[in-house]
Scaffold this motif. Sequence first.
Motif, PDB file in Angstrom:
ATOM      1  N   ARG A  85      17.442  -2.639 -24.706  1.00  0.00           N
ATOM      2  CA  ARG A  85      16.970  -1.469 -23.954  1.00  0.00           C
ATOM      3  C   ARG A  85      15.509  -1.638 -23.574  1.00  0.00           C
ATOM      4  O   ARG A  85      14.730  -2.271 -24.302  1.00  0.00           O
ATOM      5  CB  ARG A  85      17.133  -0.184 -24.771  1.00  0.00           C
ATOM      6  N   GLY A  86      15.152  -1.052 -22.451  1.00  0.00           N
ATOM      7  CA  GLY A  86      13.766  -1.070 -22.026  1.00  0.00           C
ATOM      8  C   GLY A  86      13.468   0.077 -21.087  1.00  0.00           C
ATOM      9  O   GLY A  86      14.370   0.617 -20.430  1.00  0.00           O
ATOM     10  N   GLU A  87      12.215   0.469 -21.043  1.00  0.00           N
ATOM     11  CA  GLU A  87      11.790   1.504 -20.104  1.00  0.00           C
ATOM     12  C   GLU A  87      10.339   1.264 -19.722  1.00  0.00           C
ATOM     13  O   GLU A  87       9.583   0.595 -20.433  1.00  0.00           O
ATOM     14  CB  GLU A  87      11.968   2.905 -20.681  1.00  0.00           C
ATOM     15  N   ALA A  88       9.973   1.804 -18.574  1.00  0.00           N
ATOM     16  CA  ALA A  88       8.596   1.664 -18.086  1.00  0.00           C
ATOM     17  C   ALA A  88       8.251   2.875 -17.239  1.00  0.00           C
ATOM     18  O   ALA A  88       9.125   3.462 -16.584  1.00  0.00           O
ATOM     19  CB  ALA A  88       8.442   0.386 -17.267  1.00  0.00           C
ATOM     20  N   GLU A  89       6.980   3.243 -17.262  1.00  0.00           N
ATOM     21  CA  GLU A  89       6.485   4.343 -16.434  1.00  0.00           C
ATOM     22  C   GLU A  89       5.349   3.835 -15.562  1.00  0.00           C
ATOM     23  O   GLU A  89       4.546   2.999 -15.981  1.00  0.00           O
ATOM     24  CB  GLU A  89       6.021   5.514 -17.297  1.00  0.00           C
ATOM     25  N   LEU A  90       5.318   4.369 -14.347  1.00  0.00           N
ATOM     26  CA  LEU A  90       4.307   3.942 -13.382  1.00  0.00           C
ATOM     27  C   LEU A  90       3.798   5.165 -12.623  1.00  0.00           C
ATOM     28  O   LEU A  90       4.590   5.927 -12.062  1.00  0.00           O
ATOM     29  CB  LEU A  90       4.913   2.940 -12.399  1.00  0.00           C
ATOM     30  N   ASN A  91       2.493   5.334 -12.618  1.00  0.00           N
ATOM     31  CA  ASN A  91       1.851   6.377 -11.828  1.00  0.00           C
ATOM     32  C   ASN A  91       1.041   5.717 -10.715  1.00  0.00           C
ATOM     33  O   ASN A  91       0.328   4.737 -10.959  1.00  0.00           O
ATOM     34  CB  ASN A  91       0.931   7.233 -12.695  1.00  0.00           C
ATOM     35  N   SER A  92       1.166   6.268  -9.511  1.00  0.00           N
ATOM     36  CA  SER A  92       0.536   5.620  -8.356  1.00  0.00           C
ATOM     37  C   SER A  92      -0.106   6.646  -7.440  1.00  0.00           C
ATOM     38  O   SER A  92       0.336   7.797  -7.360  1.00  0.00           O
ATOM     39  CB  SER A  92       1.579   4.823  -7.550  1.00  0.00           C
ATOM     40  N   ALA A  93      -1.146   6.206  -6.754  1.00  0.00           N
ATOM     41  CA  ALA A  93      -1.778   6.986  -5.690  1.00  0.00           C
ATOM     42  C   ALA A  93      -2.089   6.032  -4.542  1.00  0.00           C
ATOM     43  O   ALA A  93      -2.468   4.877  -4.764  1.00  0.00           O
ATOM     44  CB  ALA A  93      -3.063   7.651  -6.181  1.00  0.00           C
ATOM     45  N   TYR A  94      -1.878   6.485  -3.318  1.00  0.00           N
ATOM     46  CA  TYR A  94      -2.126   5.620  -2.167  1.00  0.00           C
ATOM     47  C   TYR A  94      -2.731   6.423  -1.020  1.00  0.00           C
ATOM     48  O   TYR A  94      -2.575   7.647  -0.934  1.00  0.00           O
ATOM     49  CB  TYR A  94      -0.842   4.927  -1.708  1.00  0.00           C
ATOM     50  N   GLY A  95      -3.419   5.720  -0.162  1.00  0.00           N
ATOM     51  CA  GLY A  95      -3.975   6.326   1.040  1.00  0.00           C
ATOM     52  C   GLY A  95      -4.084   5.294   2.143  1.00  0.00           C
ATOM     53  O   GLY A  95      -4.433   4.135   1.886  1.00  0.00           O
ATOM     54  N   GLN A  96      -3.759   5.697   3.350  1.00  0.00           N
ATOM     55  CA  GLN A  96      -3.841   4.789   4.489  1.00  0.00           C
ATOM     56  C   GLN A  96      -4.307   5.551   5.717  1.00  0.00           C
ATOM     57  O   GLN A  96      -3.868   6.672   5.956  1.00  0.00           O
ATOM     58  CB  GLN A  96      -2.472   4.143   4.756  1.00  0.00           C
TER      59      GLN A  96
ATOM     60  N   ALA B 201      -4.084  10.042   8.923  1.00  0.00           N
ATOM     61  CA  ALA B 201      -4.105   9.573   7.540  1.00  0.00           C
ATOM     62  C   ALA B 201      -2.769   9.881   6.871  1.00  0.00           C
ATOM     63  O   ALA B 201      -2.161  10.922   7.106  1.00  0.00           O
ATOM     64  CB  ALA B 201      -5.237  10.232   6.760  1.00  0.00           C
ATOM     65  N   THR B 202      -2.327   8.941   6.038  1.00  0.00           N
ATOM     66  CA  THR B 202      -1.147   9.111   5.196  1.00  0.00           C
ATOM     67  C   THR B 202      -1.570   8.871   3.759  1.00  0.00           C
ATOM     68  O   THR B 202      -2.285   7.907   3.469  1.00  0.00           O
ATOM     69  CB  THR B 202      -0.041   8.113   5.583  1.00  0.00           C
ATOM     70  N   PHE B 203      -1.138   9.727   2.839  1.00  0.00           N
ATOM     71  CA  PHE B 203      -1.575   9.613   1.450  1.00  0.00           C
ATOM     72  C   PHE B 203      -0.504  10.203   0.545  1.00  0.00           C
ATOM     73  O   PHE B 203       0.371  10.962   0.992  1.00  0.00           O
ATOM     74  CB  PHE B 203      -2.913  10.339   1.248  1.00  0.00           C
ATOM     75  N   GLY B 204      -0.548   9.837  -0.734  1.00  0.00           N
ATOM     76  CA  GLY B 204       0.484  10.348  -1.615  1.00  0.00           C
ATOM     77  C   GLY B 204       0.254  10.009  -3.071  1.00  0.00           C
ATOM     78  O   GLY B 204      -0.612   9.210  -3.435  1.00  0.00           O
TER      79      GLY B 204
ATOM     80  N   ARG C 142      -3.917   1.181  -2.634  1.00  0.00           N
ATOM     81  CA  ARG C 142      -2.955   1.723  -3.583  1.00  0.00           C
ATOM     82  C   ARG C 142      -3.463   1.468  -4.998  1.00  0.00           C
ATOM     83  O   ARG C 142      -3.877   0.346  -5.324  1.00  0.00           O
ATOM     84  CB  ARG C 142      -1.584   1.086  -3.402  1.00  0.00           C
ATOM     85  N   TYR C 143      -3.387   2.498  -5.816  1.00  0.00           N
ATOM     86  CA  TYR C 143      -3.763   2.381  -7.226  1.00  0.00           C
ATOM     87  C   TYR C 143      -2.514   2.597  -8.068  1.00  0.00           C
ATOM     88  O   TYR C 143      -1.832   3.618  -7.945  1.00  0.00           O
ATOM     89  CB  TYR C 143      -4.832   3.417  -7.591  1.00  0.00           C
ATOM     90  N   ASP C 144      -2.187   1.623  -8.909  1.00  0.00           N
ATOM     91  CA  ASP C 144      -1.045   1.700  -9.818  1.00  0.00           C
ATOM     92  C   ASP C 144      -1.539   1.701 -11.254  1.00  0.00           C
ATOM     93  O   ASP C 144      -2.404   0.894 -11.627  1.00  0.00           O
ATOM     94  CB  ASP C 144      -0.100   0.510  -9.623  1.00  0.00           C
ATOM     95  N   ASP C 145      -0.969   2.592 -12.058  1.00  0.00           N
ATOM     96  CA  ASP C 145      -1.253   2.623 -13.495  1.00  0.00           C
ATOM     97  C   ASP C 145       0.067   2.415 -14.221  1.00  0.00           C
ATOM     98  O   ASP C 145       0.895   3.325 -14.325  1.00  0.00           O
ATOM     99  CB  ASP C 145      -1.886   3.956 -13.883  1.00  0.00           C
TER     100      ASP C 145
ATOM    101  N   THR D 146       0.827  -1.206   0.000  1.00  0.00           N
ATOM    102  CA  THR D 146       0.000   0.000   0.000  1.00  0.00           C
ATOM    103  C   THR D 146       0.859   1.253   0.000  1.00  0.00           C
ATOM    104  O   THR D 146       0.661   2.167  -0.809  1.00  0.00           O
ATOM    105  CB  THR D 146      -0.950   0.016   1.212  1.00  0.00           C
ATOM    106  N   LEU D 147       1.832   1.320   0.900  1.00  0.00           N
ATOM    107  CA  LEU D 147       2.662   2.519   1.003  1.00  0.00           C
ATOM    108  C   LEU D 147       3.951   2.424   0.206  1.00  0.00           C
ATOM    109  O   LEU D 147       4.497   3.450  -0.199  1.00  0.00           O
ATOM    110  CB  LEU D 147       3.001   2.799   2.472  1.00  0.00           C
ATOM    111  N   TRP D 148       4.453   1.210  -0.032  1.00  0.00           N
ATOM    112  CA  TRP D 148       5.787   1.074  -0.609  1.00  0.00           C
ATOM    113  C   TRP D 148       5.799   0.499  -2.012  1.00  0.00           C
ATOM    114  O   TRP D 148       6.865   0.250  -2.565  1.00  0.00           O
ATOM    115  CB  TRP D 148       6.657   0.227   0.321  1.00  0.00           C
TER     116      TRP D 148
END
Length: 652
Positions: free
Chosen positions: A371-382, A344-347, A398-401, A156-158
Amino acid sequence: MNRTAFATLAAASLLAAAPAFAAEVTDQQAAAPDVAGRAGATAVADVIVTANRSAQPIERVGASVTVLTQTAIEARQTPAVAELLAQTPGVSFTRNGGVGTSTGVNIRGAESQHTVVLIDGVKLNDPSSTQGGFNFGNLLVGDTARIEVLRGAQSTLWGSQAIGGVINIVTAEPTEALQGSLDAEAGARGTTYFRGGIGGANDRLSWRLAASRYDTDGFSAFAKGTEDDGYTNTGLSGRLNLKITDAVSLDLRSVWSSGQNDFDAFNGDSREYGKTQELVAYAGLNFDLLDGRFRNRIGYAHTDTDRRNFNPDNKVQTLTFDAEGQNRRWEYQGAFAFTEALNATFGLEHEKSEMKTRSPGDWNPNPAFGRGEAELNSAYGQVQWTVLDGLTLTGGLRYDDHAQYGDNLLGQVAAAWALNDGETVVRASWGQGFRAPGLYELYSEYGNLTLQPEEFDSWEVGVEQRLFDRAVVSATYFNRQADNEIRYNGCSTPSTDPLCTVNGAGRWGYYRNVQKTEAQGVELIGRVDVTERLNLSANYTWTDAKSASGATDGKRLTRRPEHMANVAADYAFAFGLKTGVAVRYVGETFNNDANTVVVGEYTLVDLRASYPINDNLEVYGRVENAFDEDYQTVLNYGTAGRGVFGGVRVRF
């Protein structure tokens, strides 16, 4: 679907309680949202920063955690962090030779790439490494002031990779106007280790700079070899915190290391060697709102790992491996205190990973990089809520895109119940994990673009009991279920497997999903102050980590000991001398999936002593592997025999 709904309901129920309490207390302050600041470097073992990404009393934490303070780290005298971690519950490691060679750390039987490793709040996992795991080979104690080992799923947080656990390493934070340290030691196999640091702190500014140098002639990485394989490591670190106003501060932190190690093949001596440079950098702005009830952090973290291997016996091209992995992360973290009982902790996080890798040789001196690359967008709340005196509930999402693998929702819940005025603490937690295939697994010469994400469920329950104001004992049961775990699959010659051929050419192997694995186990921990001068501590871990599908269904996972134990005794004499003995037992493991090749059990005994000459000067010494045990952590790779070391510490 049911698991996600359960986690969502748990988090929503905690959030729903916030308005009822928000007006009760107006001067409540939130904990600082930083695991590497002054709170993170604290010498207090009963305050945990990693579990909630902010400082919390340990009795409010529902997960299993072990803390090594600076006092404990110095007392154990162990230069390599992997060996230090192996003295804690549930942790094992494997190494292809001596210090500096490839080293993996496993928590509760999970793969090394399923552990998040942090230095001063920055994730260290290397995108160019095999399966994205962190290589502990170059990680020495250096200027470390504190290590927290958080066991179990912490996604969730990490983030999704925190399946086995999280290891948080924090460098020293100055507490006086000017203070410094010098450490020097020497010993067996031509080993020397020098460390020094200086820094200071006042009401507005704190800073510290540190440097280290490690050299050893080593021993043969091949167990039956005759030539020594040496290692050198140079390390630098620095940190600065500037308090711009009472509510705004700036953090700058960086750790750099450069190592060179000789290594052997699994079947014989070799003159090959590798060079590794690692850079970790962080810049963050902290600002408080609402008189400290709402604390915020905006940060940028950067890691860069550059690895090269060389074989001087090659005729055309001595470079045999060339890889670089970079990770860039922007992150926002907030902490809000509704009341003293409800926080609450969120980010938000944006992460971009890149890697390139190739394997030149005499047959192909200048191949193109994979070669390779990746992108990740995340939002979390606890949310953490002390529902009633002693009972703390935690729930989060936690939401990962992921750019290649789409979106994913993870949940986690935990409870800690302190009874009998804190003498008894009952803990339980449940969490999910999701790991997208790493860049090396997808794009290296062993890559496979058809890989699917790994999925995990993990839970634990345990109890801790204090006895007679001088003893603490605890027992924890843990369980982890995995789908689609990724493993390396070797190719035979000839092979009918279409993935063993790329562009018409055969290859040694590739990564594939192997469906299911299961792990369960028990951790028993005890500590007792027999007298004011004699302290005893022990831990035992039973881990049943097995494959749960295919031809290896029911077979134990490779290099995962079923039984591990540590026992230590320390005695402080009235005239200042401190002595200690530590015993570590590791049960047999299997070196292959079919469980037909056994790596034997072993027991190591270490002795240590230290004596303060005055308030600023201390001498110390240790005997490692006192009974000269002949053992291996990986089949055919050597380990150190008996070694005697001595040193001096200066503090000013």
